[in-house]
Scaffold this active site. Structure first.
Site, PDB file in Angstrom:
ATOM      1  N   GLU A 179       0.676  -0.905  -0.037  1.00 56.14           N
ATOM      2  CA  GLU A 179       0.101  -0.035   0.084  1.00 56.14           C
ATOM      3  C   GLU A 179       0.977   1.266   0.129  1.00 56.14           C
ATOM      4  OE1 GLU A 179      -2.417   2.298   3.113  1.00 56.14           O
ATOM      5  OE2 GLU A 179      -2.100   0.457   3.595  1.00 56.14           O
TER       6      GLU A 179
ATOM      7  N   ASP B 134       0.582   3.925  -3.032  1.00 59.72           N
ATOM      8  CA  ASP B 134       0.098   5.235  -2.826  1.00 59.72           C
ATOM      9  C   ASP B 134       1.014   6.175  -3.412  1.00 59.72           C
ATOM     10  OD1 ASP B 134      -1.266   7.505  -1.106  1.00 59.72           O
ATOM     11  OD2 ASP B 134       1.046   7.743  -0.692  1.00 59.72           O
TER      12      ASP B 134
ATOM     13  N   GLU C 228      -4.722   0.519  -3.420  1.00 59.90           N
ATOM     14  CA  GLU C 228      -3.448   0.976  -3.492  1.00 59.90           C
ATOM     15  C   GLU C 228      -2.256  -0.113  -3.587  1.00 59.90           C
ATOM     16  OE1 GLU C 228      -3.584   5.551  -1.629  1.00 59.90           O
ATOM     17  OE2 GLU C 228      -3.097   4.006  -0.432  1.00 59.90           O
TER      18      GLU C 228
END
Length: 235
Positions: free
Chosen positions: A47, A51, A123
């Site tokens: 993640e 991002d 993400e």
């Protein structure tokens, strides 16, 4: 060891076929199933990577779609596309929740449709695609899944305080803080002076017939000083 492609439907929606199926499975694994295992067995690290991949890809999309937009407009559109709600919307569009690997307690509490979990998993998927196939592959997934949203983001006029907050977030700065410095004049015609402060930037002041108007004026002064344009309305 090769496994059956149990996530084939998801790969089709993503538009990416994983060489490393373990990487895809990790992207779908929520931290609630970690137990005593170390973090590399769930999707939190992916993640973190995803991002950053999403941010760069969205910036590229907006730069292509809105060549005449100023920084303020781009920042507002960018923030709407990378926030959790937008990521969760993409996740729901590809039925990501049905593929998530959750603990029994998290699944029983509705985890497959929780906005935060879905956004984080979306993400993480981008992070997994990036590691599996490189940035071009990850960018293609973003273009595939986020482009429609980017075209639907309206060019709306926003009040100065909202514009300043979105700009600060886009710059990675602290949120604005407002203080009423003074109040002058009679009760039927007061005059307020407000100051807005963002850490790392010079404060700005504005005046108005109410606290709200004075704060909006201060936000406008700071935005103007920082060279952030765009439609601002006092509502």
């Amino acid at each position: 060891m090769l496994r059956p492609r149990k996530f084939k439907e998801l790969e089709t929606k993503l538009g990416h076929r994983f060489k490393n199926q373990d990487l895809l499975e990790r992207a779908l694994t929520h931290a609630s199933v970690r137990g005593g295992k170390i973090a590399r067995f769930d999707n939190e690290r992916l993640e973190f990577i995803g991002d950053r991949v999403l941010g760069l890809a969205i910036a590229e999309i907006l730069n292509e779609q809105y060549p005449d937009a100023n920084e303020g407009e781009l920042a507002r559109r960018y923030n709407r596309l990378v926030r959790g709600e937008a990521c969760a919307k993409v996740a729901r569009a590809i039925s990501l929740g049905s593929h998530l690997i959750l603990s029994d307690s998290e699944a029983d509490s509705g985890g497959r449709d929780k906005t935060t979990i879905l956004a984080d998993a979306a993400e993480a998927l981008l992070g997994a695609v990036f590691i599996d196939g490189g940035f071009d592959k990850a960018r293609a997934v973003v273009h595939n899944l986020w482009r429609e949203q980017s075209e639907l983001v309206p060019e709306v006029a926003v009040d100065a305080k909202s514009a300043l907050q979105e700009w600060a977030q886009g710059q990675g700065l602290a949120l604005p803080k407002y203080t009423v410095i003074s109040r002058k004049g009679p009760d039927h015609a007061p005059r307020f002076t407000a100051e807005v402060v963002i850490a790392g930037r010079e404060p700005a002041r504005g005046e108005g017939a109410s606290k709200r108007i004075a704060e909006q004026a201060a936000a406008t002064v700071l935005l103007t000083r920082e060279g952030v344009g765009g439609p601002l309305v006092d509502n």
